[in-house]
Structures are given as structure tokens and as C-alpha cells.
Scaffold this motif. Structure first.
Motif, short mmCIF file in Angstrom:
data_model
loop_
_atom_site.label_atom_id
_atom_site.label_comp_id
_atom_site.label_asym_id
_atom_site.label_seq_id
_atom_site.Cartn_x
_atom_site.Cartn_y
_atom_site.Cartn_z
N GLN A 130 0.72 -1.12 -0.13
CA GLN A 130 0.03 0.04 -0.08
C GLN A 130 0.92 1.36 0.10
O GLN A 130 0.49 1.85 -0.68
CB GLN A 130 -1.06 -0.02 1.00
N GLN A 131 1.82 1.29 0.91
CA GLN A 131 2.86 2.54 0.75
C GLN A 131 3.50 2.82 -0.30
O GLN A 131 3.89 4.01 -0.65
CB GLN A 131 3.71 2.31 2.15
N ARG A 132 3.88 1.75 -1.00
CA ARG A 132 4.37 2.03 -2.42
C ARG A 132 3.78 1.96 -3.68
O ARG A 132 4.13 2.09 -4.71
CB ARG A 132 5.24 0.60 -2.64
N HIS A 133 2.27 2.03 -3.18
CA HIS A 133 1.20 2.22 -4.48
C HIS A 133 1.41 0.99 -5.19
O HIS A 133 0.79 1.27 -6.58
CB HIS A 133 1.28 3.76 -4.94
N LEU A 134 1.88 0.07 -4.92
CA LEU A 134 1.68 -1.27 -5.91
C LEU A 134 0.32 -1.83 -5.91
O LEU A 134 -0.38 -1.56 -5.11
CB LEU A 134 2.77 -1.94 -5.30
N LYS A 135 -0.01 -2.23 -7.14
CA LYS A 135 -1.47 -2.91 -7.18
C LYS A 135 -1.52 -4.30 -6.89
O LYS A 135 -2.24 -5.12 -7.20
CB LYS A 135 -1.71 -2.85 -8.65
N ASN A 136 -0.56 -4.90 -6.00
CA ASN A 136 -0.38 -6.02 -5.67
C ASN A 136 -1.09 -6.38 -4.48
O ASN A 136 -1.54 -5.46 -3.83
CB ASN A 136 1.06 -6.84 -5.58
N VAL A 137 -1.51 -7.68 -4.18
CA VAL A 137 -2.30 -7.99 -2.80
C VAL A 137 -1.35 -9.05 -2.09
O VAL A 137 -0.56 -9.53 -2.74
CB VAL A 137 -3.72 -8.55 -3.06
N ALA A 138 -1.72 -9.23 -0.77
CA ALA A 138 -1.02 -10.24 -0.01
C ALA A 138 -2.12 -11.18 0.21
O ALA A 138 -3.28 -10.67 0.60
CB ALA A 138 -0.52 -9.75 1.07
N VAL A 139 -1.93 -12.44 0.13
CA VAL A 139 -2.98 -13.53 0.76
C VAL A 139 -2.38 -14.29 1.69
O VAL A 139 -1.46 -14.90 1.51
CB VAL A 139 -3.57 -14.26 -0.49
N CYS A 140 -3.03 -14.49 3.00
CA CYS A 140 -2.43 -15.32 3.99
C CYS A 140 -3.65 -16.36 4.49
O CYS A 140 -4.81 -15.97 4.16
CB CYS A 140 -2.17 -14.44 5.08
N ALA A 141 -3.30 -17.36 4.98
CA ALA A 141 -4.17 -18.36 5.41
C ALA A 141 -3.67 -18.87 6.82
O ALA A 141 -2.80 -18.84 7.18
CB ALA A 141 -4.22 -19.51 4.39
N PHE A 142 -4.62 -19.38 7.81
CA PHE A 142 -4.31 -19.66 9.16
C PHE A 142 -5.36 -20.72 9.37
O PHE A 142 -6.46 -20.64 9.02
CB PHE A 142 -4.23 -18.43 10.01
N GLY A 143 -5.07 -21.48 10.50
CA GLY A 143 -6.07 -22.72 10.97
C GLY A 143 -7.08 -21.86 12.09
O GLY A 143 -6.82 -20.63 12.48
N ASP A 144 -7.95 -22.60 12.35
CA ASP A 144 -9.00 -22.13 13.40
C ASP A 144 -8.39 -21.91 14.73
O ASP A 144 -8.53 -21.18 15.34
CB ASP A 144 -10.20 -23.20 13.38
N GLY A 145 -7.44 -22.90 14.77
CA GLY A 145 -6.43 -22.71 16.01
C GLY A 145 -5.67 -21.47 16.07
O GLY A 145 -5.76 -20.65 17.26
N THR A 146 -5.21 -21.26 15.08
CA THR A 146 -4.36 -20.09 15.07
C THR A 146 -5.16 -18.81 15.03
O THR A 146 -4.75 -17.77 15.72
CB THR A 146 -3.58 -20.09 13.54
N ALA A 147 -6.62 -18.90 14.82
CA ALA A 147 -7.24 -17.68 14.89
C ALA A 147 -7.39 -17.30 16.49
O ALA A 147 -7.73 -16.08 16.57
CB ALA A 147 -8.76 -18.20 14.48
N ASN A 148 -7.14 -18.13 17.28
CA ASN A 148 -6.98 -17.64 18.66
C ASN A 148 -5.77 -16.91 19.06
O ASN A 148 -5.83 -16.49 20.18
CB ASN A 148 -7.37 -18.65 19.71
#
Ligand SMILES: Cc1ncc(C[n+]2csc(CCOP(=O)(O)OP(=O)(O)O)c2C)c(N)n1
Length: 325
Positions: A130-148
Motif C-alpha cells: 500500500q505504501q509503495r502504491h503497488l497494485k499487488n495484494v497479499a493473501v494469507c491463510a491460518f487455521g482455526d486454532g491459530t485464529a485464537n
């Protein structure tokens, strides 16, 4: 390679990515009694990370990270050597290749054993984009346990506050080691928590590849346009134990068998067969040959000599890890 599920070629590539990922995973299960099996969750991590751009940043959950890496072009022999710390390893023998298969600037693995850190790194990466005004995105995944983990709430809060170009995927396989998500998650669901933090939220059937793909496509488009973060909450099931030595005393075989009937690969494969895009015999023979190919690759990596390229300051546990593998 196209993973556009709107074309027959893209659909075949998606099916193959799921089968290859599973073949690698199953080979690891046979050769490594520490392995965290990902069987049953393929629709979430293949659907969640397919069709991104080369410069997008991916931070998959450790369960399925190798399949995502393979889909993005990694060499399975190099990945397998990375797990065992043997010759050909791309990591100096010290990465836990299962949880961080591809150390690179666009692929964030679980660099430490601490759950939730990957989500925080992905949030930092999205801030950079965002700060570099790039049009790319980040995608992350995590488990239900990690959600805590508290760091997941902090990450969601920051992403929402700053409208970061970030997609969160909760790969809810319903267990954190032996603890069911229904017991461990207070305050409703992970979706309810994300809604409270102002995120766009979508709940999907995590065993339905196309449902995950469609949710991810909408979320990524939104993030690219500056619309901020989305949480995709994908309900799936961990068909194997937490890891290979798990005695699995906390659930019944009937429960596992019921979910095995909802196998995401079989479900997608059936769709392709009914549409006349894949023959049943062809599916079976290609699956068998990928299973055999990955088994040979993993067995060869395990039997190879230790890499000569070991980093200078090896982990205190590096030797134990190699022996245990
Ligand atoms: C901060 C932290 N707490 C606890 C652990 C121990 N631990 C390792 S894996 C795991 C379960 C993770 O569950 P989940 O996030 O649902 O992922 P799954 O294993 O189900 O894919 C736990 C509790 C850890 N590694 N880090």
C-alpha cells in the motif's frame, strides 16, 4: 500456467494442482513421521492461492504450504530435500521445509514455530504494498486454532483500519491438534470476530473448490481496488491426524469417514467427468502416476546425503530433526 476455472484448461490445471499437492503430501506422510497431513483441505489452499499474480505475496497456512509452493512452480525434489536437509535443499538444510517450503521475498512461510506470525508478516507485506502504491495484494491463510492467537486479531484490526490490500483465509479444519474449534472459539465464529473488526466476510464450503475460488477472486479484486481486507472463512476437515504420530483419540472414525465422503478432489473430479472434460480412467491413471512420481522423489531426497550447504548457525534441534525424519 492458467488456473482460470472458467476455462477447461484452467480447470484441468486446478485438478492437477490438487492431485499433485496431495501426492507430495502423501509421500511425505509415508517418509516422515513428523509430517502434518493436509489431506482433505486442498480446495482451500489450492482455490485460495491459485490465479494470483507472480508479484502478489502469498503466506499459506503450514498445512498445505508445499502444495501452494508446487502450484507456484517449485521443484518437488528441491522441496523434499528442504524438508530432510539433504543434498539439493534450497534452504541450507535448516528450514522446516513443511512449514516454510520456499523462502523467497514473495512467499512467506512459518519462519518460526509460533502460530499467527505468518499472518502478521503478511499484514506487514500488505502495508508495504500500500505504501509503495503497488497494485499487488497479499493473501494469507491460518487455521482455526491459530485464529485464537492475539496477533491475528491485531493483524485484522490494522488491516481494517488502514484498508490494507490483504485477504485472510481461515482454513477451518475444525481441530487445533486435539481441541475442537466448537469448544475453543468463543464469541461466535472467526467470521463474527472479523465482522466486529470491520472486515468484509464471506463464509464458504471449504471442500468446494469453485466456491473458494469465487470468494477469493472477489476478495482479491476488492483488495486491488483499495477496498480493504476480506476474511474468507472456509469450513473444511482435517482427514488425517494433527501429525503422523497422532493417536487421534479425540474423534470417532465415523466422523472422519463422513467427511471423507466430501473429499474436495473427488468432488471436483466428478464435476469434470460429468462435464466430459476428464475421463474417469484418465483421472485414475494420472493420479496413480503422480503418487508414484512423488513417492520416488521424496524417497530419493530422504536417502540423499546431508546438504553440504548447511548454514553456519544451525538450529539446536537440526540434528534431532534429521534423525527423527
Ligand atoms: C503461538 C503457538 N501456540 C501453540 C502452538 C502449538 N501448536 C502447533 S500446531 C497447533 C494447532 C494449530 O491448529 P490450527 O491453527 O487450527 O491449524 P491445524 O493444525 O488445524 O491445521 C498448536 C496449538 C504454536 N506452535 N504456536
Amino acid at each position: 500456467m492458467s488456473f482460470d476455472h472458467g476455462t477447461p484448461e484452467g480447470r484441468m490445471n486446478l485438478w492437477r494442482a490438487m492431485v499433485r499437492g496431495r501426492a507430495f503430501d502423501q509421500a511425505m506422510c509415508r517418509h516422515n513421521n513428523h509430517w502434518h497431513e493436509a489431506r482433505g483441505e486442498e480446495a482451500v489452499f489450492i482455490g485460495g492461492f491459485a490465479q494470483l499474480e507472480a508479484d502478489d505475496i502469498v503466506a499459506p497456512h503450514f498445512r498445505g504450504a508445499c502444495a501452494v509452493s508446487l502450484m507456484r512452480g517449485s521443484d518437488p525434489a528441491e522441496l523434499a530435500a528442504g524438508v530432510f536437509g539433504t543434498d539439493g535443499s534450497n534452504s541450507g538444510g535448516n528450514w522446516r521445509g513443511d512449514i516454510c517450503p520456499t523462502p523467497s521475498e514473495r512467499f512467506i512461510g512459518m519462519f518460526s514455530g509460533s502460530l499467527g506470525t505468518t499472518v502478521a508478516y503478511a499484514t506487514g507485506a500488505a502495508l508495504h504494498l500500500q505504501q509503495r502504491h503497488l497494485k499487488n495484494v497479499a493473501v494469507c491463510a491460518f487455521g482455526d486454532g491459530t485464529a485464537n492467537a492475539g496477533i491475528v486479531a491485531e493483524s485484522m484490526n490494522l488491516a481494517s483500519m488502514l484498508k490494507l490490500p490483504l485477504v485472510f483465509i481461515c482454513q477451518n479444519n475444525q481441530y487445533a491438534t486435539s481441541l475442537p474449534a466448537t469448544t475453543a472459539i468463543a464469541g461466535g465464529t472467526v467470521s463474527d470476530r472479523a465482522k466486529a473488526l470491520g472486515l468484509e466476510v464471506v463464509d464458504v464450503d471449504g471442500n468446494d473448490l469453485e466456491a473458494v475460488i469465487s470468494a477469493r477472486a472477489t476478495a482479491v479484486a476488492r483488495a486491488r481496488e483499495g477496498g480493504g481486507p476480506t476474511l474468507i472463512h472456509a469450513l473444511t476437515y482435517r482427514m488425517g491426524g494433527h501429525y503422523m504420530n497422532d493417536p487421534e483419540t479425540y474423534r470417532t472414525r465415523d466422523e472422519v469417514a463422513a467427511w471423507e465422503k466430501l473429499d474436495p478432489i473427488t468432488r471436483f473430479e466428478q464435476k469434470l467427468i460429468v462435464a466430459g472434460e476428464l475421463g474417469a480412467d484418465e483421472a485414475a491413471s494420472e493420479t496413480l502416476s503422480l503418487m508414484a512420481e512423488m513417492n520416488d522423489i521424496v524417497a530419493a531426497a530422504k536417502d540423499a546425503p546431508p546438504t553440504e550447504n548447511l548454514v553456519l548457525n544451525p538450529s539446536a534441534y537440526a540434528e534431532d530433526w534429521r534423525i527423527a525424519s
